[in-house]
Motif scaffolding. Structure first.
Motif, PDB file in Angstrom:
ATOM      1  N   THR A  76     -60.368   6.756  46.070  1.00 37.38           N
ATOM      2  CA  THR A  76     -60.551   5.388  45.573  1.00 37.38           C
ATOM      3  C   THR A  76     -60.991   5.286  44.115  1.00 37.38           C
ATOM      4  O   THR A  76     -60.699   4.288  43.466  1.00 37.38           O
ATOM      5  CB  THR A  76     -61.599   4.645  46.436  1.00 37.38           C
ATOM      6  N   THR A  82     -55.443  -2.311  46.658  1.00 38.65           N
ATOM      7  CA  THR A  82     -55.553  -3.517  47.472  1.00 38.65           C
ATOM      8  C   THR A  82     -56.561  -3.217  48.571  1.00 38.65           C
ATOM      9  O   THR A  82     -56.923  -2.049  48.806  1.00 38.65           O
ATOM     10  CB  THR A  82     -54.205  -3.886  48.113  1.00 38.65           C
ATOM     11  N   HIS A  83     -56.994  -4.237  49.256  1.00 40.99           N
ATOM     12  CA  HIS A  83     -57.961  -4.012  50.336  1.00 40.99           C
ATOM     13  C   HIS A  83     -57.324  -3.225  51.478  1.00 40.99           C
ATOM     14  O   HIS A  83     -57.990  -2.393  52.107  1.00 40.99           O
ATOM     15  CB  HIS A  83     -58.541  -5.340  50.810  1.00 40.99           C
ATOM     16  N   GLU A  84     -56.055  -3.433  51.720  1.00 37.72           N
ATOM     17  CA  GLU A  84     -55.365  -2.639  52.742  1.00 37.72           C
ATOM     18  C   GLU A  84     -55.295  -1.172  52.314  1.00 37.72           C
ATOM     19  O   GLU A  84     -55.523  -0.274  53.128  1.00 37.72           O
ATOM     20  CB  GLU A  84     -53.951  -3.174  52.992  1.00 37.72           C
ATOM     21  N   ARG A  86     -57.376   0.353  50.417  1.00 38.00           N
ATOM     22  CA  ARG A  86     -58.725   0.900  50.536  1.00 38.00           C
ATOM     23  C   ARG A  86     -59.037   1.264  51.987  1.00 38.00           C
ATOM     24  O   ARG A  86     -59.666   2.289  52.258  1.00 38.00           O
ATOM     25  CB  ARG A  86     -59.762  -0.095  49.999  1.00 38.00           C
ATOM     26  N   LEU A  87     -58.597   0.448  52.929  1.00 42.59           N
ATOM     27  CA  LEU A  87     -58.778   0.772  54.346  1.00 42.59           C
ATOM     28  C   LEU A  87     -58.054   2.074  54.696  1.00 42.59           C
ATOM     29  O   LEU A  87     -58.594   2.923  55.411  1.00 42.59           O
ATOM     30  CB  LEU A  87     -58.265  -0.379  55.220  1.00 42.59           C
ATOM     31  N   ASN A 135     -68.163   0.171  55.044  1.00 41.85           N
ATOM     32  CA  ASN A 135     -66.981   0.354  54.190  1.00 41.85           C
ATOM     33  C   ASN A 135     -65.772  -0.396  54.733  1.00 41.85           C
ATOM     34  O   ASN A 135     -65.039  -1.047  53.980  1.00 41.85           O
ATOM     35  CB  ASN A 135     -66.650   1.839  54.042  1.00 41.85           C
ATOM     36  N   HIS A 138     -66.322  -4.293  54.475  1.00 44.05           N
ATOM     37  CA  HIS A 138     -66.177  -4.777  53.100  1.00 44.05           C
ATOM     38  C   HIS A 138     -64.713  -5.135  52.799  1.00 44.05           C
ATOM     39  O   HIS A 138     -64.426  -6.209  52.246  1.00 44.05           O
ATOM     40  CB  HIS A 138     -66.675  -3.725  52.112  1.00 44.05           C
ATOM     41  N   SER A 139     -63.798  -4.264  53.165  1.00 42.08           N
ATOM     42  CA  SER A 139     -62.377  -4.543  52.896  1.00 42.08           C
ATOM     43  C   SER A 139     -61.816  -5.604  53.827  1.00 42.08           C
ATOM     44  O   SER A 139     -61.070  -6.486  53.386  1.00 42.08           O
ATOM     45  CB  SER A 139     -61.554  -3.258  53.019  1.00 42.08           C
ATOM     46  N   TYR A 140     -62.165  -5.529  55.085  1.00 41.62           N
ATOM     47  CA  TYR A 140     -61.632  -6.521  56.040  1.00 41.62           C
ATOM     48  C   TYR A 140     -62.074  -7.945  55.686  1.00 41.62           C
ATOM     49  O   TYR A 140     -61.325  -8.894  55.907  1.00 41.62           O
ATOM     50  CB  TYR A 140     -62.061  -6.186  57.468  1.00 41.62           C
ATOM     51  N   HIS A 142     -62.226  -9.334  52.937  1.00 39.15           N
ATOM     52  CA  HIS A 142     -61.358  -9.895  51.900  1.00 39.15           C
ATOM     53  C   HIS A 142     -59.991 -10.278  52.455  1.00 39.15           C
ATOM     54  O   HIS A 142     -59.198 -10.914  51.750  1.00 39.15           O
ATOM     55  CB  HIS A 142     -61.183  -8.895  50.753  1.00 39.15           C
ATOM     56  N   ILE A 143     -59.721  -9.876  53.686  1.00 37.31           N
ATOM     57  CA  ILE A 143     -58.393 -10.105  54.271  1.00 37.31           C
ATOM     58  C   ILE A 143     -58.459 -11.065  55.455  1.00 37.31           C
ATOM     59  O   ILE A 143     -57.560 -11.874  55.659  1.00 37.31           O
ATOM     60  CB  ILE A 143     -57.779  -8.760  54.748  1.00 37.31           C
TER      61      ILE A 143
END
Length: 196
Positions: A76, A82-84, A86-87, A135, A138-140, A142-143
């Motif tokens: 990273t 993108t947030h996806e 990052r997941l 972690n 945090h990304s989820y 945003h989606i």
């Protein structure tokens, strides 16, 4: 006068020897003697640097946790994701080569079992669980909406841990780890496609 950096070198030698000893003998049968023999160092140095076997085991688990963090940063850091993406990077870090080596898998399995009985290891396990969940969340967030993000983070953490565990216990772990990595990535893609 000791050489500069010698302490860190010796500590790493002992951590590496602990991983190797747990892989060969299991955590219960790993002793100061087996570790010092594999490290090629005197057994007294373990007490000097770590206070004993348990201190060295704790340091070894912290080393594995730091390797997990390093793997995530490698996926990273200095990248615009993108947030996806990052997941997906979180999943790749959890299935990196350092986390699925024979020494690491046997140590993780022993650690998980022992963490039910030892407060220090239980604390490290709690930190590890919280870090993964945080972690992912945090990304989820945003989606997905807040409630869906919490559910998705819990599901994904369970998927990662479950697939990792099944792979580690498989008679063909390397093949299983590769399939598990693909399954976890597909899980995220399917979940996000369904939620869109």
């Amino acid at each position: 006068m000791p050489k500069v950096g010698m302490k860190e070198l010796r500590e790493q030698q002992l951590i590496d020897a602990t991983l190797e000893s747990v892989a060969q003998y299991g955590l219960h049968n790993t002793t100061i003697v087996t570790i010092s023999r594999l490290a090629g160092l005197s057994s007294g140095i373990i007490s000097h640097y770590f206070g004993g076997k348990q201190g060295l085991v704790d340091a070894t688990v912290k080393h594995l946790l730091s390797q997990l963090k390093v793997a995530l940063l490698e996926h990273t850091q200095d990248r615009v994701l993108t947030h996806e993406q990052r997941l997906i990077a979180i999943i790749e870090a959890n299935f990196s080569q350092t986390q699925r080596s024979v020494a690491a898998t046997k140590t993780w399995l022993s650690f998980w079992a022992q963490s039910m009985h030892e407060l220090g290891l239980a604390r490290l396990q709690h930190i590890n669980n919280r870090r993964l969940y945080s972690n992912l969340l945090h990304s989820y967030r945003h989606i997905l909406d807040s409630e869906s993000a919490v559910i998705a983070a819990k599901q994904t953490a369970a998927m990662i841990d479950g697939c990792w565990l099944r792979s580690a216990l498989s008679p063909r772990p390397e093949e299983e780890f590769s399939q598990a990595l693909a399954l976890c990535k597909k899980f995220i893609k399917d979940l996000l496609a369904y939620s869109a």
